[in-house]
Design a protein around this motif. Structure first.
Motif, PDB file in Angstrom:
ATOM      1  N   PHE A 142       3.313 -19.654  -3.730  1.00 24.99           N
ATOM      2  CA  PHE A 142       2.383 -20.676  -4.197  1.00 24.99           C
ATOM      3  C   PHE A 142       0.991 -20.069  -4.359  1.00 24.99           C
ATOM      4  O   PHE A 142       0.555 -19.239  -3.583  1.00 24.99           O
ATOM      5  N   ASP A 143       0.289 -20.488  -5.388  1.00 24.21           N
ATOM      6  CA  ASP A 143      -1.081 -20.077  -5.664  1.00 24.21           C
ATOM      7  C   ASP A 143      -1.174 -18.611  -6.083  1.00 24.21           C
ATOM      8  O   ASP A 143      -2.209 -17.971  -5.931  1.00 24.21           O
ATOM      9  N   ILE A 144      -0.089 -18.072  -6.619  1.00 19.22           N
ATOM     10  CA  ILE A 144      -0.112 -16.711  -7.147  1.00 19.22           C
ATOM     11  C   ILE A 144      -0.317 -16.759  -8.657  1.00 19.22           C
ATOM     12  O   ILE A 144       0.358 -17.506  -9.362  1.00 19.22           O
ATOM     13  N   GLU A 145      -1.242 -15.967  -9.155  1.00 23.36           N
ATOM     14  CA  GLU A 145      -1.533 -15.910 -10.575  1.00 23.36           C
ATOM     15  C   GLU A 145      -0.544 -15.012 -11.314  1.00 23.36           C
ATOM     16  O   GLU A 145      -0.027 -15.371 -12.365  1.00 23.36           O
ATOM     17  N   GLN A 146      -0.274 -13.844 -10.745  1.00 19.73           N
ATOM     18  CA  GLN A 146       0.624 -12.901 -11.408  1.00 19.73           C
ATOM     19  C   GLN A 146       1.118 -11.871 -10.397  1.00 19.73           C
ATOM     20  O   GLN A 146       0.414 -11.499  -9.470  1.00 19.73           O
ATOM     21  N   VAL A 147       2.355 -11.435 -10.596  1.00 17.25           N
ATOM     22  CA  VAL A 147       2.939 -10.346  -9.822  1.00 17.25           C
ATOM     23  C   VAL A 147       3.289  -9.224 -10.793  1.00 17.25           C
ATOM     24  O   VAL A 147       3.923  -9.469 -11.820  1.00 17.25           O
ATOM     25  N   GLU A 148       2.869  -8.018 -10.491  1.00 13.31           N
ATOM     26  CA  GLU A 148       3.226  -6.849 -11.285  1.00 13.31           C
ATOM     27  C   GLU A 148       4.040  -5.903 -10.411  1.00 13.31           C
ATOM     28  O   GLU A 148       3.659  -5.628  -9.272  1.00 13.31           O
ATOM     29  N   VAL A 149       5.161  -5.433 -10.931  1.00 14.28           N
ATOM     30  CA  VAL A 149       6.003  -4.486 -10.225  1.00 14.28           C
ATOM     31  C   VAL A 149       5.968  -3.169 -10.987  1.00 14.28           C
ATOM     32  O   VAL A 149       6.443  -3.089 -12.125  1.00 14.28           O
ATOM     33  N   LEU A 150       5.378  -2.149 -10.381  1.00 13.35           N
ATOM     34  CA  LEU A 150       5.274  -0.820 -10.977  1.00 13.35           C
ATOM     35  C   LEU A 150       6.428   0.013 -10.433  1.00 13.35           C
ATOM     36  O   LEU A 150       6.544   0.217  -9.226  1.00 13.35           O
ATOM     37  N   ARG A 151       7.274   0.492 -11.320  1.00  7.56           N
ATOM     38  CA  ARG A 151       8.474   1.201 -10.909  1.00  7.56           C
ATOM     39  C   ARG A 151       8.247   2.710 -10.941  1.00  7.56           C
ATOM     40  O   ARG A 151       7.671   3.240 -11.891  1.00  7.56           O
ATOM     41  N   GLY A 152       8.727   3.379  -9.917  1.00  6.91           N
ATOM     42  CA  GLY A 152       8.556   4.822  -9.825  1.00  6.91           C
ATOM     43  C   GLY A 152       7.361   5.186  -8.978  1.00  6.91           C
ATOM     44  O   GLY A 152       6.514   4.347  -8.641  1.00  6.91           O
ATOM     45  N   PRO A 153       7.253   6.463  -8.584  1.00  2.00           N
ATOM     46  CA  PRO A 153       6.150   6.904  -7.719  1.00  2.00           C
ATOM     47  C   PRO A 153       4.797   6.679  -8.375  1.00  2.00           C
ATOM     48  O   PRO A 153       4.622   6.935  -9.561  1.00  2.00           O
ATOM     49  N   GLN A 154       3.856   6.189  -7.586  1.00  2.00           N
ATOM     50  CA  GLN A 154       2.500   5.923  -8.076  1.00  2.00           C
ATOM     51  C   GLN A 154       1.570   6.951  -7.438  1.00  2.00           C
ATOM     52  O   GLN A 154       0.991   6.715  -6.382  1.00  2.00           O
ATOM     53  N   GLY A 155       1.452   8.097  -8.064  1.00  2.46           N
ATOM     54  CA  GLY A 155       0.796   9.226  -7.425  1.00  2.46           C
ATOM     55  C   GLY A 155      -0.707   9.256  -7.528  1.00  2.46           C
ATOM     56  O   GLY A 155      -1.343  10.109  -6.916  1.00  2.46           O
ATOM     57  N   THR A 156      -1.306   8.349  -8.308  1.00  2.73           N
ATOM     58  CA  THR A 156      -2.757   8.445  -8.497  1.00  2.73           C
ATOM     59  C   THR A 156      -3.463   7.168  -8.049  1.00  2.73           C
ATOM     60  O   THR A 156      -4.115   7.144  -7.016  1.00  2.73           O
ATOM     61  N   LEU A 157      -3.311   6.096  -8.788  1.00  2.00           N
ATOM     62  CA  LEU A 157      -4.119   4.906  -8.541  1.00  2.00           C
ATOM     63  C   LEU A 157      -3.584   4.031  -7.411  1.00  2.00           C
ATOM     64  O   LEU A 157      -4.345   3.301  -6.783  1.00  2.00           O
ATOM     65  N   PHE A 158      -2.285   4.060  -7.145  1.00  2.00           N
ATOM     66  CA  PHE A 158      -1.693   3.300  -6.053  1.00  2.00           C
ATOM     67  C   PHE A 158      -0.939   4.282  -5.150  1.00  2.00           C
ATOM     68  O   PHE A 158       0.233   4.136  -4.873  1.00  2.00           O
ATOM     69  N   GLY A 159      -1.639   5.317  -4.708  1.00  2.00           N
ATOM     70  CA  GLY A 159      -0.935   6.471  -4.189  1.00  2.00           C
ATOM     71  C   GLY A 159      -0.532   6.459  -2.742  1.00  2.00           C
ATOM     72  O   GLY A 159      -0.021   7.459  -2.259  1.00  2.00           O
ATOM     73  N   LYS A 160      -0.726   5.389  -1.981  1.00  2.00           N
ATOM     74  CA  LYS A 160      -0.412   5.453  -0.548  1.00  2.00           C
ATOM     75  C   LYS A 160       1.081   5.243  -0.318  1.00  2.00           C
ATOM     76  O   LYS A 160       1.580   4.128  -0.279  1.00  2.00           O
ATOM     77  N   ASN A 161       1.793   6.342  -0.144  1.00  2.00           N
ATOM     78  CA  ASN A 161       3.196   6.302   0.280  1.00  2.00           C
ATOM     79  C   ASN A 161       4.099   5.562  -0.694  1.00  2.00           C
ATOM     80  O   ASN A 161       5.030   4.864  -0.283  1.00  2.00           O
ATOM     81  N   THR A 162       3.869   5.707  -1.977  1.00  2.00           N
ATOM     82  CA  THR A 162       4.650   4.961  -2.959  1.00  2.00           C
ATOM     83  C   THR A 162       5.581   5.889  -3.727  1.00  2.00           C
ATOM     84  O   THR A 162       5.355   6.176  -4.899  1.00  2.00           O
ATOM     85  N   THR A 163       6.632   6.379  -3.083  1.00  6.41           N
ATOM     86  CA  THR A 163       7.633   7.166  -3.795  1.00  6.41           C
ATOM     87  C   THR A 163       8.564   6.281  -4.604  1.00  6.41           C
ATOM     88  O   THR A 163       9.240   6.757  -5.523  1.00  6.41           O
ATOM     89  N   GLY A 164       8.648   4.989  -4.275  1.00  4.24           N
ATOM     90  CA  GLY A 164       9.533   4.085  -5.008  1.00  4.24           C
ATOM     91  C   GLY A 164       8.820   3.231  -6.037  1.00  4.24           C
ATOM     92  O   GLY A 164       9.316   3.029  -7.144  1.00  4.24           O
ATOM     93  N   GLY A 165       7.648   2.732  -5.692  1.00  3.50           N
ATOM     94  CA  GLY A 165       6.922   1.866  -6.602  1.00  3.50           C
ATOM     95  C   GLY A 165       5.944   1.007  -5.844  1.00  3.50           C
ATOM     96  O   GLY A 165       5.689   1.203  -4.647  1.00  3.50           O
ATOM     97  N   ALA A 166       5.358   0.044  -6.538  1.00  6.43           N
ATOM     98  CA  ALA A 166       4.370  -0.839  -5.937  1.00  6.43           C
ATOM     99  C   ALA A 166       4.532  -2.242  -6.496  1.00  6.43           C
ATOM    100  O   ALA A 166       4.796  -2.422  -7.688  1.00  6.43           O
ATOM    101  N   VAL A 167       4.379  -3.224  -5.620  1.00  5.80           N
ATOM    102  CA  VAL A 167       4.369  -4.639  -5.996  1.00  5.80           C
ATOM    103  C   VAL A 167       2.949  -5.134  -5.768  1.00  5.80           C
ATOM    104  O   VAL A 167       2.472  -5.172  -4.627  1.00  5.80           O
ATOM    105  N   THR A 168       2.257  -5.459  -6.850  1.00  6.32           N
ATOM    106  CA  THR A 168       0.878  -5.915  -6.733  1.00  6.32           C
ATOM    107  C   THR A 168       0.829  -7.412  -7.017  1.00  6.32           C
ATOM    108  O   THR A 168       1.342  -7.883  -8.038  1.00  6.32           O
ATOM    109  N   VAL A 169       0.218  -8.136  -6.119  1.00  9.33           N
ATOM    110  CA  VAL A 169       0.141  -9.593  -6.198  1.00  9.33           C
ATOM    111  C   VAL A 169      -1.314  -9.996  -6.391  1.00  9.33           C
ATOM    112  O   VAL A 169      -2.196  -9.546  -5.645  1.00  9.33           O
ATOM    113  N   ARG A 170      -1.556 -10.812  -7.399  1.00  6.68           N
ATOM    114  CA  ARG A 170      -2.900 -11.327  -7.639  1.00  6.68           C
ATOM    115  C   ARG A 170      -2.897 -12.826  -7.433  1.00  6.68           C
ATOM    116  O   ARG A 170      -2.199 -13.571  -8.127  1.00  6.68           O
TER     117      ARG A 170
END
Length: 815
Positions: A142-170
């Motif tokens: 509830f009250d979520i504007e958008q969810v983005e799922v980035l698939r694969g390692p995020q080595g630069t901008l979302f780089g903390k321990n993300t060998t699988g990917g990142a789920v960003t919630v706004r």
């Protein structure tokens, strides 16, 4: 069952009624802030994502990212963030066995364990703050504007321990100009009640606004405490020998969760904004039950206490939980989780670009008593035999600061650069009651195993610092190159001692009131410190080509890493004061896990933007994978097990990911998601037991196929409209835990096809609506968490059965 605070429900209904009767008259523009699925001309609307740390069109962003907007989230009516995985290819969501904790996996890596020091390879960020504990990643949607799922390692901008990917919630931001109210009330199967409300109030119109959000969820639980046992076999004298019976058949596993957010947005000028948030969660849900699935020959089967579901029986009717409240378990209080967080996001536009600051502090306390073999209580003269009950308790505090600059140079080159800092402190204790030992061995020096808590405590202080930069150069209007790098410094200090009986800490003088009173910081005898450091570069390069106005092609290479980690179970089943060198060696952290990913993709919009089709092919090489192994050990001549983690594996995963959205006729929106992935170990030889080769074993949490078909049709009805939505989602069978004793003991999450639907009747402006929700309409039984515990037992959690509910909502306001 514990008291479920039913007196809270009438107050919530009064709250919902008060919100619904607010005198505001016109709808706010919050819905327009979400990415629209359909534009006014009948085609698909533009989807804006922030996967590159700046707002870009999804269709020309050279990243494998899926975007789920507020409209899709609302009509699919998910229980939590995990149920949105069906709309993302090769994103698998389950739970950690015995816990209401997230087990997310992307492209062959995920986390199956509740180990508090292991950060998941799929990161979850809420408004750019990293939520590091899997125990609180299954967010309310509830009250979520958008969810983005980035698939694969995020080595630069979302780089903390993300060998699988990142789920960003706004989450939704306050509206500076509108007074608005949004509220929902839902009631459904197994006593489920959910009430959610949000209010938006401009304090200084155009400059300062407040948004408050509150939610409450309650359910009776969909399991029955009906597990049976006996006749109990005892190899030593025991008053429980020969006992047999079943549980009380009461509903167990119910939910009782409050959550709230308070948001204050200040925009004194178009160049500056500050969003201050306070997060509050109080979860007192019942302890998570499950179903014993012990195999013939496992110890609990031999003892007569590991009865599985009888042939033809419904596993949900044969769950088991002891509900024991003494010996430091406090199971009647349930799984208690409290969260308090404060976050500040600031943006300053200086013309040449925008400075962004993300500051946050989050405190989480968890008290998680569980019946691990999922067996009903065996009782004699009021004493309950806890075969293997335990309470995992932890206190976690997290501080985070990120500062970055996104340029706007009005030329062919732009960049994002910044720094990241996170500091975390975790204090952990697990109290175990190993009553099954009283059936097979003599008592402890301090009394029976069933009445003597066995305590394991450790702690960690960690720090992560990173600097990153990523630049994009436009060779032409059609050809773009992006190159970025990140360097991370990780420092972790672990404090631990070997497992002890409570009297060993207290000198035999008495018990401890709360498990964390046994913290290593309060009882320092035998406590060791071990330091682990890792300095790692990660990077990404991507080439994008706008082949035509409607077709975008890209290729990307990226490297990610996941820092080494300590095991909170080290110190179990070892004599107090055992050899320090051996303890240090066993307690040492794993090495960092690395991933090298190669992908190519096409993003297209065809037929006058009535069809959007995106396709990605990928190949990922993983090295030094941190794998969980259940190692058999012997204690007092009896079989035991210990969960160990090793860098014993390298693997390759390859696959394809396809997403399509179409508006074939006005009012009809179709979505299709397809994920295929295939993986194999290149090397997997365990150091303990030495030389055990698992190279031919399947990768865990790697369903080969996943697909979803979803359709929504809007029917005008004068001043009203009806919205029909339905989807079918399939996930293939995948390994949950690997047994090192025999492949026949492996546990799997079985293949499942789930059918969901909803019917919504609303006014044309979406100010009022009534929705009928149906989930798992074919009443499928499927495991969402499963584990084998060495030669002792196996057990599983199951997904919810058929659910039918009715939801009513309002959404209105005034400018």
């Amino acid at each position: 069952m514990k008291d479920r605070n039913r007196h809270a429900l009438p107050a919530l209904w009064v709250l919902a009624a008060a919100l619904a009767s607010s005198p505001a008259a016109a709808q706010t523009d919050e819905a327009s802030q979400a990415a629209p699925e359909a534009s006014s001309d009948g085609g698909l609307g533009e989807i804006v994502v922030t996967a590159t740390r700046r707002a870009t069109n999804l269709q020309d962003t050279p990243v494998a990212v899926s975007a789920l907007d507020a409209n899709l989230i609302e009509r699919s009516a998910p229980r939590d963030l995990g149920e949105l995985a069906a709309f993302v290819p090769n994103f698998s969501a389950a739970t950690v066995t015995n816990f209401n904790a997230a087990s997310f996996a992307i492209r062959g890596v995920g986390q199956n364990s509740i180990i508090v020091y292991f950060e998941p390879p799929v990161a979850v960020l809420v408004d750019d703050f990293v939520v590091s504990s899997v125990q609180t990643q299954l967010l309310d949607t509830f009250d979520i504007e958008q969810v983005e799922v980035l698939r694969g390692p995020q080595g630069t901008l979302f780089g903390k321990n993300t060998t699988g990917g990142a789920v960003t919630v706004r989450t939704k931001r306050p509206d500076l100009d509108s007074v608005g109210v949004e509220g929902r009330v839902m009631y459904g199967s197994y006593g489920t009640t959910r009430i959610q409300a949000a209010a938006n109030v401009p304090i200084i119109p155009g400059q300062l606004a407040f948004r408050g959000v509150v939610g409450y969820e309650y359910s009776d639980g969909y399991y029955k405490n009906g597990a049976c046992y006996g006749p109990v076999v005892a190899f030593v004298p025991s008053k429980f020998a020969g006992a047999e019976g079943c549980g009380d058949n009461e509903n167990v596993g119910g939910k009782d969760v409050w959550n709230a957010r308070a948001k204050l947005l200040w925009e004194p000028s178009p160049a500056f904004s500050a969003l201050l948030q306070y997060e509050w969660i109080r979860d007192t849900s019942e302890s998570v039950p499950g179903v014993n699935e012990s195999l013939p020959g496992q110890l609990f089967d031999v003892l007569g206490v590991g009865a599985a579901t009888p042939p033809g029986g419904d596993p949900l009717d044969y769950a088991g939980i002891s509900n024991r409240n003494d010996a430091l378990l406090f199971m009647e209080k349930g799984h208690r989780i409290s969260v308090d967080g404060a976050y500040l996001n600031m943006d300053l536009d200086v013309g040449l670009g925008t400075f962004t600051s993300v500051s946050g502090y989050r405190k989480q306390e968890s008290r998680l008593p569980s019946t691990y073999p999922n067996q009903a209580p065996i009782a004699d003269d009021g004493e309950i035999l806890s075969l293997f009950d335990a309470s995992r308790d932890d206190d976690r505090t997290t501080w985070q600061q990120e500062l970055r600059f996104a340029s706007n140079l009005s030329g062919p080159f732009d960049f994002v650069a910044g720094g990241f800092y996170q500091k975390e402190k975790i204090d952990f204790c697990v109290n175990q009651i190993l009553g099954f030992q009283d059936l097979v061995s003599p008592p402890t020096p301090y009394g029976t195993w069933n009445q003597t808590p066995y305590i394991l405590c450790n702690a960690q202080k960690s720090r992560s610092v990173a600097a990153f930069a990523e630049g994009t150069y436009n060779f032409t209007d059609q050809l773009t190159l992006t190159v970025g790098a990140r360097y991370t410094w990780e420092h972790k200090r672990w404090y631990g001692r070997q497992q002890v009986f409570i009297p060993q800490l207290t000198g035999g003088a008495g018990g401890i009131n709360e498990t964390l009173d046994a913290s290593v910081f309060n009882y320092s005898q035998g406590v060791l410190q071990i330091v682990d450091k890792a300095n790692e570069p990660t990077y990404r390069a991507s080439l994008g080509w706008q082949a035509t106005d409607d077709v975008f092609l890209y290729g990307t290479y990226s490297r990610g890493f996941k820092a080494g980690a300590f095991n909170d179970q080290i110190g179990g089943f070892a004599p107090f004061g055992a050899d320090e060198a051996a303890f240090r060696e066993a307690a040492s952290a794993t090495r960092p896990e690395k991933a090298d990913s190669y992908e190519i993709g096409i993003k297209s919009e065809l037929l006058d933007r009535r069809l959007r089709f995106n396709l990605t092919g990928f190949w990922v090489d993983y090295s030094d994978l941190q794998k969980q192994i259940v190692v058999p050990i012997e204690v007092n001549g009896l079989p035991f097990q210990l969960t160990r983690f090793f860098n014993a594996a390298s693997a390759t995963v390859k696959g394809i990911e396809a997403e399509a959205t179409a508006v074939p006729v006005d009012g009809l929106t179709l979505r299709a998601v397809l994920g295929y992935q295939d993986g194999k170990y290149n090397d997997y030889v365990t150091p303990i037991p030495a030389g055990y080769d698992l190279t031919t074993a399947p990768l865990d949490r790697l369903p080969k196929w996943q697909w979803t078909l979803d359709g929504t049709y809007e029917i005008p009805m004068g001043g009203l409209k009806m919205l029909l939505n339905g989807n079918v989602a399939y996930t293939a069978r995948n390994l949950s835990t690997q047994s090192i004793a025999a492949s026949s003991e492996n546990t799997y999450l079985n293949a499942r096809t789930l059918v969901n639907a909803s019917i919504t009747l609303s006014d044309v402006d979406d100010e009022y609506y009534v929705r009928v929700i149906g989930r798992n309409l074919t009443d499928k039984r499927y495991a969402i968490g499963s584990q084998v515990v060495g030669g002792l037992w196996a057990n599983s959690q199951y997904g919810p059965p058929r659910f039918v509910g009715v939801e009513a909502g309002v959404r209105f306001g005034s400018r």
